[in-house]
Design an enzyme around this catalytic site. Structure first.
Site, PDB file in Angstrom:
ATOM      1  N   ASN A   7       0.507 -22.473 -50.709  1.00  0.00           N
ATOM      2  CA  ASN A   7       0.651 -21.579 -49.563  1.00  0.00           C
ATOM      3  C   ASN A   7       2.146 -21.493 -49.269  1.00  0.00           C
ATOM      4  O   ASN A   7       2.732 -22.392 -48.680  1.00  0.00           O
ATOM      5  CB  ASN A   7      -0.113 -22.170 -48.370  1.00  0.00           C
ATOM      6  CG  ASN A   7      -0.049 -21.285 -47.143  1.00  0.00           C
ATOM      7  OD1 ASN A   7       0.696 -20.293 -47.117  1.00  0.00           O
ATOM      8  ND2 ASN A   7      -0.811 -21.638 -46.123  1.00  0.00           N
ATOM      9  N   ARG A  95      -2.395 -18.584 -51.602  1.00  0.00           N
ATOM     10  CA  ARG A  95      -2.819 -17.909 -50.378  1.00  0.00           C
ATOM     11  C   ARG A  95      -1.910 -16.689 -50.174  1.00  0.00           C
ATOM     12  O   ARG A  95      -0.686 -16.808 -50.201  1.00  0.00           O
ATOM     13  CB  ARG A  95      -2.671 -18.847 -49.187  1.00  0.00           C
ATOM     14  CG  ARG A  95      -3.055 -18.151 -47.909  1.00  0.00           C
ATOM     15  CD  ARG A  95      -2.664 -18.956 -46.713  1.00  0.00           C
ATOM     16  NE  ARG A  95      -3.089 -18.266 -45.523  1.00  0.00           N
ATOM     17  CZ  ARG A  95      -2.362 -18.163 -44.424  1.00  0.00           C
ATOM     18  NH1 ARG A  95      -1.176 -18.714 -44.357  1.00  0.00           N
ATOM     19  NH2 ARG A  95      -2.818 -17.518 -43.385  1.00  0.00           N
ATOM     20  N   HIS A 184      -7.621 -14.663 -41.410  1.00  0.00           N
ATOM     21  CA  HIS A 184      -8.415 -15.908 -41.443  1.00  0.00           C
ATOM     22  C   HIS A 184      -9.682 -15.719 -42.271  1.00  0.00           C
ATOM     23  O   HIS A 184     -10.654 -16.447 -42.103  1.00  0.00           O
ATOM     24  CB  HIS A 184      -8.864 -16.361 -40.027  1.00  0.00           C
ATOM     25  CG  HIS A 184      -7.763 -16.733 -39.099  1.00  0.00           C
ATOM     26  ND1 HIS A 184      -7.855 -16.584 -37.730  1.00  0.00           N
ATOM     27  CD2 HIS A 184      -6.552 -17.287 -39.332  1.00  0.00           C
ATOM     28  CE1 HIS A 184      -6.746 -17.004 -37.159  1.00  0.00           C
ATOM     29  NE2 HIS A 184      -5.933 -17.438 -38.101  1.00  0.00           N
ATOM     30  N   ARG A 245       0.239 -16.174 -29.009  1.00  0.00           N
ATOM     31  CA  ARG A 245       0.059 -14.717 -29.177  1.00  0.00           C
ATOM     32  C   ARG A 245      -0.908 -14.184 -28.125  1.00  0.00           C
ATOM     33  O   ARG A 245      -1.889 -14.843 -27.790  1.00  0.00           O
ATOM     34  CB  ARG A 245      -0.494 -14.417 -30.572  1.00  0.00           C
ATOM     35  CG  ARG A 245       0.511 -14.665 -31.664  1.00  0.00           C
ATOM     36  CD  ARG A 245      -0.090 -14.394 -33.023  1.00  0.00           C
ATOM     37  NE  ARG A 245      -0.194 -15.600 -33.810  1.00  0.00           N
ATOM     38  CZ  ARG A 245      -1.031 -15.765 -34.826  1.00  0.00           C
ATOM     39  NH1 ARG A 245      -1.844 -14.795 -35.175  1.00  0.00           N
ATOM     40  NH2 ARG A 245      -1.057 -16.890 -35.491  1.00  0.00           N
ATOM     41  N   GLU A 388      -9.071 -24.781 -45.573  1.00  0.00           N
ATOM     42  CA  GLU A 388      -8.545 -23.595 -46.223  1.00  0.00           C
ATOM     43  C   GLU A 388      -8.233 -23.841 -47.700  1.00  0.00           C
ATOM     44  O   GLU A 388      -8.520 -22.989 -48.545  1.00  0.00           O
ATOM     45  CB  GLU A 388      -7.293 -23.112 -45.490  1.00  0.00           C
ATOM     46  CG  GLU A 388      -7.022 -21.670 -45.810  1.00  0.00           C
ATOM     47  CD  GLU A 388      -5.823 -21.096 -45.090  1.00  0.00           C
ATOM     48  OE1 GLU A 388      -4.998 -21.862 -44.566  1.00  0.00           O
ATOM     49  OE2 GLU A 388      -5.709 -19.874 -45.076  1.00  0.00           O
TER      50      GLU A 388
END
Ligand code: ADP
Length: 402
Positions: A7, A95, A184, A245, A388
């Site tokens: 990643n 990723r 996601h 956020r 993940e």
């Protein structure tokens, strides 16, 4: 068979080496501060086992290539490494944040795929170039190894137009592909698969609402195993209240801020991404700190918790309306897996729709996937840890088999 999962961020590389036969993590680590004066590499061999070994290196790491070479020298270290040489790596999974409309599935990386990724840079100008750096470096170092791009957006490419279109002039979609993509996806897909297993039902017969609450937060409505709506939008800013956020917002607030606060678009964008959400409301973005503050009577922390869980509830209600029948609601990621209060508040008042949490099961702390609803709850509620890297590795295995 060992897979290397990468990643790659703008100044970092997160990685794992996974033995696929047993799905065990052989090594996990993070290279940080690439390009800065002092970089850092933290590697852990056999994490979570009795023979766990941790190494931290601090030195200048000029670029992603040097960072990756440093990782490889650790992995292949004669005395302590976990592989003899790079030929032991059977496949690599990358990723990738944004696959736009080009990628509906995880895809073997070819020059054509790299071209398409480049085309999609405008959709994720911060993330995709960093992901591409990681891919290029890995292609250089492992030219003959099977490499796969696994997209955050791909799982949501099954959304119908009524869910992904914004009510904007149509040519913005035609010419610039302005639409909802969702993110996601790897996590939503992974926990949906695990949930189907717990429900003892084929995934393509399951209607689920998956609720990913970490630093970033998103919710997905899954019909017969496919994403049909999700809360994140063209960028990862829309929808739920996140750590920093804002989530859903009246878009006219941009104009108000410009006219009344003299802010330019970059300043507004930075504020909405980095200074809003839980942090904007109460100054804290870690849910553990927020609970402590609530316990000591901090009114703003209480408000932040209420705003977040109210928004969660509203979305769950909306997705129940969209799906009709719901077999399961799944909570996952840092907050979703650990925070019984957020889970209970997010489901408050939904008893009338057949959602009955078992307060004791909800309070129980565990690292295992588990059901937390009462026996008589027609909608079952689960906590399912997301993973993940393992999700990416399983995707790579699928592509390799295909
Ligand atoms: P990311 O989106 O960066 O992958 P994570 O899924 O790791 O984030 O979630 C990180 C967040 O999870 C933290 O900011 C914190 O708010 C929350 N979190 C982690 N542990 C707990 C806990 N025990 N109780 C409540 N919240 C937690």
């Amino acid at each position: 068979m060992k897979f290397f999962i990468i990643n790659s961020g703008s100044s970092s590389i997160k990685y794992q080496v996974i033995e696929m036969k047993t799905e065990t993590v052989l090594a996990t680590g993070l290279v940080e501060r690439i390009g800065e004066e002092t970089g850092r590499l933290k590697n852990t061999f056999l994490p979570g086992t009795a023979t766990q070994r941790e190494t931290v290196l601090e030195q200048q790491i000029a670029d992603h290539y040097s960072g990756m070479m440093l990782v490889i020298s650790l992995l292949t270290d004669k005395a302590h490494g976990i592989i003899k040489d790079t030929s032991e790596i059977s496949a690599i999974g990358h990723r990738v944040v944004h696959g736009g409309e080009d990628f509906r599935e995880s895809t073997r990386i070819t020059p054509k795929v790299i071209e398409a990724l480049q085309r999609n840079i405008p959709l994720a100008p911060l993330h995709n170039p960093a992901n591409l750096d990681g891919i290029r470096v890995a292609m250089d170092i492992f030219p003959t190894v099977f490499q796969v791009a696994v997209f955050d957006t791909a799982f949501h490419q099954t959304m119908p137009p009524r869910a992904f279109m914004y009510a904007l002039p149509y040519q913005l979609y035609e010419q610039d592909r302005v639409r909802r993509y969702g993110f996601h996806g790897t996590s939503h897909r992974f926990v949906a698969g695990e949930c189907a297993r717990l429900l003892a039902k084929p995934l393509d017969e399951c209607n689920l609402i998956t609720v990913h609450l970490g630093n970033g937060c998103s919710m997905t409505a899954i019909e017969n195993g496919r994403s049909i709506d999700t809360s994140l939008g063209m960028t990862p800013l829309e929808g739920l209240v996140m750590g920093t956020r804002c989530g859903d917002l009246d878009p006219a607030i941009h104009l108000f801020l410009k006219q009344n606060k003299g802010m330019d678009l970059e300043a507004i964008d930075a504020m909405l991404n980095k200074e809003s959400g839980l942090k904007g409301l109460c100054g804290m973005n870690d849910m553990r700190d927020i609970h402590q503050a609530v316990a000591s009577g901090d009114a703003r922390a209480t408000l932040a918790l209420e705003v977040q869980t109210y928004r969660n509830r509203k979305y769950i209600g909306a997705y129940m309306a969209v799906l009709g029948r719901v077999d399961g609601i799944v909570f996952t990621a840092g907050i979703g897996e650990n925070d019984d209060i957020v889970r209970a508040e997010s489901l408050k008042g939904l008893e009338v729709f057949g959602v009955h949490l078992d307060p004791e099961k909800n309070r129980l702390r565990s690292k295992e996937a588990r059901r937390i609803s009462r026996e008589d709850s027609s909608v079952r509620v689960f906590v399912i840890p997301t993973n993940e890297e393992l999700a990416i590795a399983r995707e790579v295995a699928n592509v390799l088999r295909g």
